[in-house]
Design an enzyme around this catalytic site. Structure first.
Site, mmCIF file in Angstrom:
data_model
loop_
_atom_site.group_PDB
_atom_site.id
_atom_site.type_symbol
_atom_site.label_atom_id
_atom_site.label_comp_id
_atom_site.label_asym_id
_atom_site.label_seq_id
_atom_site.Cartn_x
_atom_site.Cartn_y
_atom_site.Cartn_z
ATOM 1 N N LYS B 199 0.783 -1.126 0.244
ATOM 2 C CA LYS B 199 0.216 0.021 0.030
ATOM 3 C C LYS B 199 0.907 1.148 0.153
ATOM 4 O O LYS B 199 1.860 1.346 0.698
ATOM 5 C CB LYS B 199 -0.842 0.162 1.284
ATOM 6 C CG LYS B 199 -1.830 -1.332 1.438
ATOM 7 C CD LYS B 199 -3.246 -0.816 1.672
ATOM 8 C CE LYS B 199 -4.046 -1.984 1.460
ATOM 9 N NZ LYS B 199 -5.274 -1.922 0.677
ATOM 10 N N HIS B 257 0.638 -8.496 9.468
ATOM 11 C CA HIS B 257 0.197 -7.048 9.030
ATOM 12 C C HIS B 257 0.540 -6.181 10.256
ATOM 13 O O HIS B 257 1.272 -5.088 10.023
ATOM 14 C CB HIS B 257 -1.106 -6.877 8.916
ATOM 15 C CG HIS B 257 -1.648 -7.803 7.678
ATOM 16 N ND1 HIS B 257 -0.891 -8.121 6.702
ATOM 17 C CD2 HIS B 257 -2.879 -8.539 7.628
ATOM 18 C CE1 HIS B 257 -1.512 -8.937 5.851
ATOM 19 N NE2 HIS B 257 -2.741 -9.147 6.358
#
Lengths: 330, 507
Positions: B199, B257
């Protein structure tokens, strides 16, 4: 939208901030100011292109239309839009009449987004000298388009003489796809090129592509004429005796052919002026690769070493144009 | 011989990978259809695939190239980010092959190896994407070893493998998995995908910290009070019951994550931005993370009960199809971690993740210390909070800075205001999808955004004691705390912060 007739620069500034408050927009996110110099007949096309570019790079769009600098009375009309017809950012279209047209910067300077880079784009034929136009002098990037000049190759020569780091030309942007095709065709090669031919109509893009290939490959690049709308093909004689040819295929692809290997098709989608302009706005630092290609194409040198800033040279198009001896070329 | 037409200064030209093949195992699965194939199409549409690119699908189906092409076309049409153009697809479709066979089918793998060998000079390079359950890894990897298709030297080009999470389910199993993969491929050729790292904002976090002078001087325990990292999902477990029952929130999200986000937030400045330097710093900081000593107090697990979410009724986790009625799998996890180094000593890192929370949001909030002295009356600053820097990873990618400002009027009243940077406002140039970006990185061989096996093992070292404490709670008959679907997690998570005199930020 706000339209101001026969107004002043001061009123345009306050109308813009009022319009911004009304639409609840804050200007903190603005990445740049795009200043477009355009003639009345090209306003529609320039708006379309600038809108497309603004969709990718939110900016404050300032369009300056200069009309009849010989008119007796000066006058300013302005149209303000936020998040409307001209893209997601803020746009001001200004029409300047009379002597005001020669002092456009007096209206434009207070409208520049604070401390954001300024890009000036001449949507028509390139100026003879950028320094003649104050809108080009204060810009960080200057974008011209030689293909709109009566003689594109002579115009390119002019750009080289007038070059300062931060200048680019859409004729160069048009070569990007071809350059990408050539570079990826060379990726798997373990041999070098001995001769190169660039085929297409005799325009600035062909000259720049040939200049770039010549500079990077260190070989002679022959330019061959062909009818068509833009570069048609690039051919490379390779040291191992094979020939590599990249040619335009159907409307959206290019064909990569090499002696003894199957043909391969690569994407080559058509691009509009808006796409080219968006590519220009992606990077705001001087384009040294362009400077090198321009040097090679025009036989000049030391372009990147020139000073980055210009000083405004007063020039009145209504008076007899007198050539500037310091900048005249043979 | 290097390409004379490539020049690092020439930044208009896209980086295009060497001619190569991408082999996708499990190509008919969800991930392949929703993410990989659309990502490949987007790359093709942007002209970023090399000439002679081949996409080889491998799955347990008795299909011809045509059947697979039809599926891939549908996947690309519905999932692609960029406009679907028939002629781009046609060009890509010419390079799509399908190979049917089960993973223990020697013939199928011989045919695959043969296909890779004979497709001409271009296919010396190949990347293998293992979009398959980890239980199938050993057999597929053994097949690759047997046919020699994983061997760089034998192939005469590069051979890379892409692995999806979960990377094991604890330290021991992840070591085993790493050993297995590394025995077939060289360690540098293993790409572990953590799609969060693809991202834009996550990469921007590095730019924010290391390209500016403004933040780094205060990026330490002297000025930072605490850090909160949240990854909330509004959805439930969907059809992944079998997987989720085994895994739970901590292994599914926290281990990868959230700990990766923590590493990027807390790491020291890498000496350069190449993969080795970046991994080195991440490894160092993950090695300094200590799990909570009192897991009962500082590792909270929760499970969603029935409730209402976004105007719709949501069933309890235990009522989901395929879930055990007495399941103790956590769907929410909140932990307090410390990073034991000079920079972070004493600064708690609060990490939380959960399903069926009010909205889908991922953010990193850095909470600064309050001013040591306020020259205002206590009443003037009653509603002044701590300064915060919030990095929003999704949605509305961007950065927010919260600080106090005077309320207009004659009284001196100070209140929090926010200064906002929204990615979509400053650059609407569409950011590539995470998978699109990461696939391109795999083909280009750029390892910077892929966690290294050591990072994965360090992460498990943090998670294992927490999992062990929870198993002990199970045995003692203590269940995960229930929270209503549509709430920000169980009360215990709030109590955990209240104990430290803090509150969760509402993202």
């Amino acid at each position: 939208m706000t339209t101001l007739w026969d107004t002043t620069g001061r009123d345009v500034v306050s109308a813009l901030s009022a319009e911004r408050r009304r639409s609840g927009v804050v200007s903190t996110g603005l990445a740049l100011t795009l200043c477009v110099v355009v003639e009345e007949k090209d306003v529609g096309a320039a708006e379309q292109a600038a809108t497309r570019a603004a969709a990718e790079h939110p900016c404050r769009l300032l369009m300056v239309v200069r009309r009849r600098p010989d008119a007796a009375e000066s006058r300013l009309d302005a149209e303000l839009l936020i998040g409307g017809r001209l893209g997601p950012g803020e746009a001001v279209v200004m029409r300047m009449y009379g002597r005001l047209a020669l002092h456009a910067e007096s209206v434009v300077l207070p409208l520049l987004a604070p401390d954001a880079p300024v890009v000036t784009w001449w949507a028509g034929a390139p100026p003879d000298l950028v320094a003649h136009d104050p809108l080009g002098v204060f810009a960080d990037r200057r974008v011209t388009d030689c293909s709109l000049a009566a003689d594109p190759v002579a115009a390119l020569r002019r750009r080289a003489d007038d070059y300062a780091p931060g200048d680019t030309d859409l004729a160069w942007t048009r070569s990007t796809q071809w350059r990408a095709l050539c570079a990826s065709a060379f990726d798997p090669l373990d041999t070098r090129a001995t001769a190169v031919r660039v085929i297409g109509p005799p325009d600035a893009t062909r000259a720049l592509l040939a200049g770039w290939l010549g500079r990077r490959l260190g070989v002679e690049v022959a330019e061959k004429d062909a009818a068509g709308d833009g570069v048609e093909a690039a051919e490379f004689d390779l040291a191992d005796g094979t020939v590599l040819r990249i040619g335009r295929g159907d409307g959206r692809s290019a064909v990569l052919a090499r002696t003894g290997q199957p043909d391969r098709s690569m994407p080559l989608p058509p691009r509009e002026v808006g796409d080219l302009l968006a590519e220009e706005l992606r990077r705001l630092d001087p384009d040294d690769t362009y400077a090198e290609a321009l040097e090679q194409a025009t036989g000049t040198s030391g372009l990147s070493a020139r000073p980055r800033t210009r000083t405004h040279i007063w020039h009145d198009p209504t008076a007899d144009p007198s050539p500037d001896p310091a900048l005249t070329t043979t | 011989m290097s390409n004379p037409l490539r020049d690092p200064r020439d930044r208009r030209l896209p980086r295009v990978p060497d001619p190569c093949a991408l082999v996708v195992f499990g190509v008919t699965g969800d991930l392949a259809r929703k993410k990989l194939i659309p990502g490949i199409y987007d790359l093709a549409n942007r002209g970023l695939l090399p000439p002679g690119f081949v996409l080889l699908g491998f799955a347990r189906r008795d299909w011809g190239d045509g059947d697979f092409e039809e599926l891939a076309r549908e996947a690309a049409r519905s999932g692609a980010r960029t406009e679907f153009r028939e002629e781009v697809w046609q060009r890509l479709a010419e390079s799509i092959r399908f190979l049917g066979g089960s993973f223990d089918d020697d013939d199928a793998f011989d045919r695959l190896a043969q296909l890779l060998d004979e497709s001409g000079s271009a296919q010396h390079n190949a990347a293998f994407y293992l979009s398959i359950p980890p239980s199938a890894f050993p057999v597929v990897l053994k097949q690759m070893e047997r046919t020699g298709m994983a061997d760089n030297a034998r192939a005469g080009g590069w051979r890379r493998v892409v692995v999806e999470k979960p990377f094991g389910h604890d330290l021991a199993s992840s070591r085993e998995l790493n050993e297995l993969v590394n025995s077939v491929f060289t360690a540098d050729d293993v790409f572990r995908i953590d799609h969060y790292l693809g991202k834009e904002t996550v990469q921007n976090l590095l730019a924010l910290r290391f390209a500016n002078t403004l933040f780094e001087p205060i990026w330490n325990a002297h000025h930072i009070d605490s850090v909160q990292i949240t990854m909330a999902e509004d959805g439930g477990i969907g059809t992944r019951a079998a997987f989720y029952e085994e895994t739970g929130a901590a292994r599914d999200v926290l281990q990868n994550h959230l700990l990766q986000l923590l590493a990027l937030t807390a790491m020291e400045e890498p000496s350069s931005f190449d993969a080795d330097a970046l991994r080195h710093e991440k490894k160092k900081v993950l090695g300094a993370v200590v799990p909570p000593t009192d897991c009962d107090a500082y590792a909270v697990r929760g499970q969603y009960d029935q409730g209402w979410l976004a105007g719709e009724r949501a069933v309890a986790y235990r009522a989901e199809e395929g879930v055990d009625d007495a399941s103790t799998t956590e769907t929410f996890a909140a932990v307090r971690l410390h990073v034991e180094n000079r920079r972070w000593a004493g600064v708690p890192f609060y990490l939380r993740t959960g399903k069926r929370l009010p909205r889908r949001v991922t953010e990193i909030a850095v909470v600064f210390r309050k001013a040591p002295h306020l020259p205002f009356d206590a009443t003037d600053t009653e509603i002044l909070g701590a300064n915060q820097l919030v990095v929003r990873v999704q949605p509305d990618e961007g950065v927010t800075l919260r600080f106090g400002s005077k309320v207009p009027g004659t009284a001196m009243e100070v209140r929090d205001v926010a200064m906002d940077f929204l990615y979509g406002e400053a650059f609407t140039e569409a950011s590539p999808e995470a998978y699109e970006r990461l696939l391109l990185d795999v083909l280009l061989g750029d390892r910077a955004l892929f966690p290294h096996d050591v990072e994965v093992e360090e992460s498990w070292r943090v998670i294992d004691p927490i999992e062990a404490a929870w198993r002990a709670q199970d045995e003692a008959g203590r269940q995960p705390q229930l929270y209503r679907a549509g709430e920000w997690g169980p009360a215990a998570a709030d109590e955990m912060l209240a104990r430290d005199g803090r509150t969760w930020r509402r993202p």
